[in-house]
Design a protein around this motif. Structure first.
Motif, PDB file in Angstrom:
ATOM      1  N   ALA A 164     -25.199 -14.764  32.717  1.00 50.48           N
ATOM      2  CA  ALA A 164     -24.601 -16.083  32.918  1.00 50.48           C
ATOM      3  C   ALA A 164     -25.600 -16.929  33.707  1.00 50.48           C
ATOM      4  O   ALA A 164     -25.882 -16.638  34.863  1.00 50.48           O
ATOM      5  CB  ALA A 164     -23.287 -15.962  33.678  1.00 50.48           C
ATOM      6  N   PRO A 165     -26.147 -17.966  33.106  1.00 50.52           N
ATOM      7  CA  PRO A 165     -27.205 -18.733  33.771  1.00 50.52           C
ATOM      8  C   PRO A 165     -26.756 -19.463  35.032  1.00 50.52           C
ATOM      9  O   PRO A 165     -27.572 -19.812  35.867  1.00 50.52           O
ATOM     10  CB  PRO A 165     -27.661 -19.727  32.708  1.00 50.52           C
ATOM     11  N   ASP A 166     -25.461 -19.664  35.206  1.00 56.04           N
ATOM     12  CA  ASP A 166     -25.002 -20.411  36.377  1.00 56.04           C
ATOM     13  C   ASP A 166     -24.823 -19.540  37.617  1.00 56.04           C
ATOM     14  O   ASP A 166     -24.459 -20.045  38.674  1.00 56.04           O
ATOM     15  CB  ASP A 166     -23.707 -21.151  36.058  1.00 56.04           C
ATOM     16  N   ILE A 167     -25.086 -18.242  37.545  1.00 58.30           N
ATOM     17  CA  ILE A 167     -24.856 -17.365  38.703  1.00 58.30           C
ATOM     18  C   ILE A 167     -25.721 -17.778  39.890  1.00 58.30           C
ATOM     19  O   ILE A 167     -25.263 -17.728  41.032  1.00 58.30           O
ATOM     20  CB  ILE A 167     -25.051 -15.874  38.344  1.00 58.30           C
ATOM     21  N   VAL A 168     -26.955 -18.213  39.659  1.00 59.75           N
ATOM     22  CA  VAL A 168     -27.807 -18.644  40.768  1.00 59.75           C
ATOM     23  C   VAL A 168     -27.202 -19.875  41.434  1.00 59.75           C
ATOM     24  O   VAL A 168     -27.188 -19.981  42.660  1.00 59.75           O
ATOM     25  CB  VAL A 168     -29.257 -18.891  40.301  1.00 59.75           C
ATOM     26  N   ASP A 169     -26.652 -20.783  40.645  1.00 57.55           N
ATOM     27  CA  ASP A 169     -25.989 -21.969  41.205  1.00 57.55           C
ATOM     28  C   ASP A 169     -24.802 -21.571  42.079  1.00 57.55           C
ATOM     29  O   ASP A 169     -24.585 -22.146  43.145  1.00 57.55           O
ATOM     30  CB  ASP A 169     -25.505 -22.905  40.097  1.00 57.55           C
ATOM     31  N   VAL A 170     -24.025 -20.587  41.623  1.00 57.70           N
ATOM     32  CA  VAL A 170     -22.870 -20.119  42.394  1.00 57.70           C
ATOM     33  C   VAL A 170     -23.325 -19.499  43.707  1.00 57.70           C
ATOM     34  O   VAL A 170     -22.755 -19.781  44.770  1.00 57.70           O
ATOM     35  CB  VAL A 170     -22.018 -19.123  41.571  1.00 57.70           C
ATOM     36  N   VAL A 171     -24.369 -18.677  43.656  1.00 63.14           N
ATOM     37  CA  VAL A 171     -24.876 -18.047  44.883  1.00 63.14           C
ATOM     38  C   VAL A 171     -25.429 -19.109  45.830  1.00 63.14           C
ATOM     39  O   VAL A 171     -25.202 -19.045  47.042  1.00 63.14           O
ATOM     40  CB  VAL A 171     -25.926 -16.967  44.569  1.00 63.14           C
ATOM     41  N   GLN A 172     -26.113 -20.098  45.298  1.00 64.76           N
ATOM     42  CA  GLN A 172     -26.606 -21.189  46.150  1.00 64.76           C
ATOM     43  C   GLN A 172     -25.449 -21.910  46.830  1.00 64.76           C
ATOM     44  O   GLN A 172     -25.524 -22.229  48.018  1.00 64.76           O
ATOM     45  CB  GLN A 172     -27.423 -22.193  45.325  1.00 64.76           C
ATOM     46  N   LEU A 173     -24.387 -22.172  46.097  1.00 64.56           N
ATOM     47  CA  LEU A 173     -23.213 -22.845  46.666  1.00 64.56           C
ATOM     48  C   LEU A 173     -22.584 -21.998  47.771  1.00 64.56           C
ATOM     49  O   LEU A 173     -22.301 -22.502  48.870  1.00 64.56           O
ATOM     50  CB  LEU A 173     -22.192 -23.137  45.572  1.00 64.56           C
ATOM     51  N   LEU A 174     -22.377 -20.708  47.502  1.00 65.40           N
ATOM     52  CA  LEU A 174     -21.774 -19.829  48.505  1.00 65.40           C
ATOM     53  C   LEU A 174     -22.657 -19.710  49.741  1.00 65.40           C
ATOM     54  O   LEU A 174     -22.157 -19.762  50.873  1.00 65.40           O
ATOM     55  CB  LEU A 174     -21.496 -18.453  47.905  1.00 65.40           C
ATOM     56  N   ALA A 175     -23.952 -19.551  49.535  1.00 63.37           N
ATOM     57  CA  ALA A 175     -24.880 -19.451  50.668  1.00 63.37           C
ATOM     58  C   ALA A 175     -24.854 -20.729  51.495  1.00 63.37           C
ATOM     59  O   ALA A 175     -24.818 -20.691  52.731  1.00 63.37           O
ATOM     60  CB  ALA A 175     -26.293 -19.155  50.171  1.00 63.37           C
ATOM     61  N   SER A 176     -24.850 -21.855  50.828  1.00 67.15           N
ATOM     62  CA  SER A 176     -24.807 -23.140  51.520  1.00 67.15           C
ATOM     63  C   SER A 176     -23.534 -23.288  52.338  1.00 67.15           C
ATOM     64  O   SER A 176     -23.560 -23.763  53.485  1.00 67.15           O
ATOM     65  CB  SER A 176     -24.913 -24.262  50.486  1.00 67.15           C
ATOM     66  N   GLU A 177     -22.405 -22.871  51.781  1.00 70.44           N
ATOM     67  CA  GLU A 177     -21.127 -22.943  52.508  1.00 70.44           C
ATOM     68  C   GLU A 177     -21.137 -22.049  53.741  1.00 70.44           C
ATOM     69  O   GLU A 177     -20.706 -22.461  54.822  1.00 70.44           O
ATOM     70  CB  GLU A 177     -19.964 -22.571  51.591  1.00 70.44           C
ATOM     71  N   LEU A 178     -21.625 -20.811  53.595  1.00 68.51           N
ATOM     72  CA  LEU A 178     -21.648 -19.895  54.738  1.00 68.51           C
ATOM     73  C   LEU A 178     -22.582 -20.392  55.838  1.00 68.51           C
ATOM     74  O   LEU A 178     -22.251 -20.335  57.027  1.00 68.51           O
ATOM     75  CB  LEU A 178     -22.060 -18.491  54.284  1.00 68.51           C
ATOM     76  N   VAL A 179     -23.740 -20.893  55.455  1.00 70.33           N
ATOM     77  CA  VAL A 179     -24.695 -21.408  56.438  1.00 70.33           C
ATOM     78  C   VAL A 179     -24.143 -22.661  57.106  1.00 70.33           C
ATOM     79  O   VAL A 179     -24.261 -22.837  58.325  1.00 70.33           O
ATOM     80  CB  VAL A 179     -26.064 -21.657  55.767  1.00 70.33           C
ATOM     81  N   THR A 180     -23.512 -23.528  56.341  1.00 72.98           N
ATOM     82  CA  THR A 180     -22.921 -24.742  56.916  1.00 72.98           C
ATOM     83  C   THR A 180     -21.851 -24.387  57.940  1.00 72.98           C
ATOM     84  O   THR A 180     -21.729 -25.058  58.974  1.00 72.98           O
ATOM     85  CB  THR A 180     -22.368 -25.642  55.808  1.00 72.98           C
ATOM     86  N   ASN A 181     -21.069 -23.337  57.681  1.00 72.06           N
ATOM     87  CA  ASN A 181     -20.072 -22.901  58.660  1.00 72.06           C
ATOM     88  C   ASN A 181     -20.727 -22.503  59.976  1.00 72.06           C
ATOM     89  O   ASN A 181     -20.203 -22.813  61.053  1.00 72.06           O
ATOM     90  CB  ASN A 181     -19.244 -21.735  58.115  1.00 72.06           C
ATOM     91  N   VAL A 182     -21.852 -21.819  59.914  1.00 75.08           N
ATOM     92  CA  VAL A 182     -22.562 -21.447  61.145  1.00 75.08           C
ATOM     93  C   VAL A 182     -23.023 -22.712  61.875  1.00 75.08           C
ATOM     94  O   VAL A 182     -22.835 -22.848  63.085  1.00 75.08           O
ATOM     95  CB  VAL A 182     -23.753 -20.512  60.845  1.00 75.08           C
TER      96      VAL A 182
END
Length: 134
Positions: A40-58
């Motif tokens: 699924a080519p969008d998996i990197v986009d999903v991981v980028q979104l999740l990583a961005s959300e977790l880092v933003t929470n910090v």
């Protein structure tokens, strides 16, 4: 989502707790996972979104100086984790239409197959998320 034969990936980056950290973590994810042949080519986009959300929470909710972001990928599972020095656990809340925040953890819950928080013995925590990729 299916993955072709994939070599395991393990990567880690330390980021300063500052506004630009979300951009840097998205670049890190793209660099480490961009050449992986995901079904699924969008998996990197999903991981980028999740990583961005977790880092933003910090950045928004802790006073830690440095956070560590790690990726671990095998044939079936991708684990993304963000470690910081704060003992304050993230809280899910229902965001109202005009709220600027409060959507990160519900988004992580929706897009991940599992997620959680682990306390670190000498202080701090790790917030992690798993995605099935194979």
């Amino acid at each position: 989502m299916a993955v072709a034969a994939v070599e395991p990936v393990t990567a880690e980056i330390k980021l300063a707790n500052e506004a630009g950290a979300a951009r840097l973590v998205r670049q890190f994810v793209a660099q480490k996972l961009g050449s992986v042949p995901f079904g699924a080519p969008d998996i990197v986009d999903v991981v980028q979104l999740l990583a961005s959300e977790l880092v933003t929470n910090v950045v928004r909710h802790t006073d830690t100086n440095v956070m560590t972001v790690s990726l671990s990928l095998d044939a079936n599972t991708l684990r993304l984790a963000v470690q910081d020095d704060s003992r304050e656990r993230p809280m899910c809340r229902a965001a109202k239409a005009h709220d600027e925040g409060g959507r990160g953890l519900p988004l992580i819950k929706r897009l991940s197959c599992d997620w959680g928080v682990e306390d670190i013995a000498d202080g701090g925590k790790t917030v992690w998320t798993l995605l099935e990729v194979g």
